[in-house]
Design a protein around this motif. Structure first.
Motif, mmCIF file in Angstrom:
data_model
loop_
_atom_site.group_PDB
_atom_site.id
_atom_site.type_symbol
_atom_site.label_atom_id
_atom_site.label_comp_id
_atom_site.label_asym_id
_atom_site.label_seq_id
_atom_site.Cartn_x
_atom_site.Cartn_y
_atom_site.Cartn_z
ATOM 1 N N ARG A 29 0.839 -1.189 0.000
ATOM 2 C CA ARG A 29 0.000 0.000 0.000
ATOM 3 C C ARG A 29 0.878 1.245 0.000
ATOM 4 O O ARG A 29 1.955 1.238 0.556
ATOM 5 C CB ARG A 29 -0.884 0.028 1.241
ATOM 6 N N PRO A 30 0.382 2.304 -0.634
ATOM 7 C CA PRO A 30 1.167 3.538 -0.609
ATOM 8 C C PRO A 30 1.149 4.146 0.786
ATOM 9 O O PRO A 30 0.288 3.825 1.604
ATOM 10 C CB PRO A 30 0.441 4.441 -1.602
ATOM 11 N N THR A 36 -1.608 8.663 -5.424
ATOM 12 C CA THR A 36 -1.483 7.575 -6.385
ATOM 13 C C THR A 36 -2.209 7.985 -7.664
ATOM 14 O O THR A 36 -3.007 8.917 -7.659
ATOM 15 C CB THR A 36 -2.103 6.287 -5.829
ATOM 16 N N GLU A 158 2.273 9.138 -14.427
ATOM 17 C CA GLU A 158 1.717 8.045 -13.643
ATOM 18 C C GLU A 158 0.260 7.759 -14.042
ATOM 19 O O GLU A 158 -0.197 6.652 -13.956
ATOM 20 C CB GLU A 158 1.792 8.334 -12.136
#
Length: 162
Positions: A29-30, A36, A158
């Motif tokens: 998990r970030p 994200t 991203e």
């Protein structure tokens, strides 16, 4: 159980407490509060929903479902006016005919926006983009995704990976 003397105990064995294991996440998990690509796209879709404002049919769709419906369009740079135009017009520019009251708003909006998708499922060029493609020097504009990237400090690389 058996005590240290080797003879069986007349008492039943004491049950050992069971330890519950926490399920491990499938992927790391970030960090908490990290930006994200998914968070950035949801934010852009939220900005797109806010830019649309009040629409007779879209206002009957829950916010979470509305965001899910518009996330792909926010990712490619559609604005609120692009979505409103797509809900009211075919891709060739002819307006939709309104014959009956909309009974299922989510299905109605999904159907009308599906007309604006390419065969591979990705959103096609918006009405604004189609008009700008005909101009010799197209103007620039702020889209929900560009505003989300500016606020969150993202570069867009991203998001293009999604």
């Amino acid at each position: 159980g058996i005590h240290t003397g080797g003879t069986p105990s007349p008492l039943p064995p004491t049950p050992q407490p069971r330890r519950r294991r926490r399920p491990q996440p499938a992927r790391p998990r970030p960090r908490r509060g990290g930006i994200t690509p998914t968070v950035c796209l949801r934010y852009a879709a939220g900005l797109l929903v806010a830019a649309i404002g009040h629409h007779m049919v879209l206002s009957r769709i829950p916010t979470r479902a509305r965001t899910r419906l518009l996330t792909d369009f926010a990712a490619v740079g559609w604005s609120g006016s692009d979505v409103l135009y797509a809900l009211e017009h075919h891709p060739d520019g002819t307006p939709h005919r309104h014959t009956h009251r909309v009974r299922r708003p989510y299905a109605w909006a999904r159907h009308r926006l599906t007309l604006w998708r390419r065969p591979d499922g990705a959103p096609a060029a918006s009405h604004w983009d189609q008009l700008c493609a005909e101009l010799p020097s197209p103007p620039t504009r702020s889209t929900p995704l560009s505003r989300a990237l500016a606020i969150t400090g993202g570069t867009g690389e991203e998001v293009s990976a999604i």
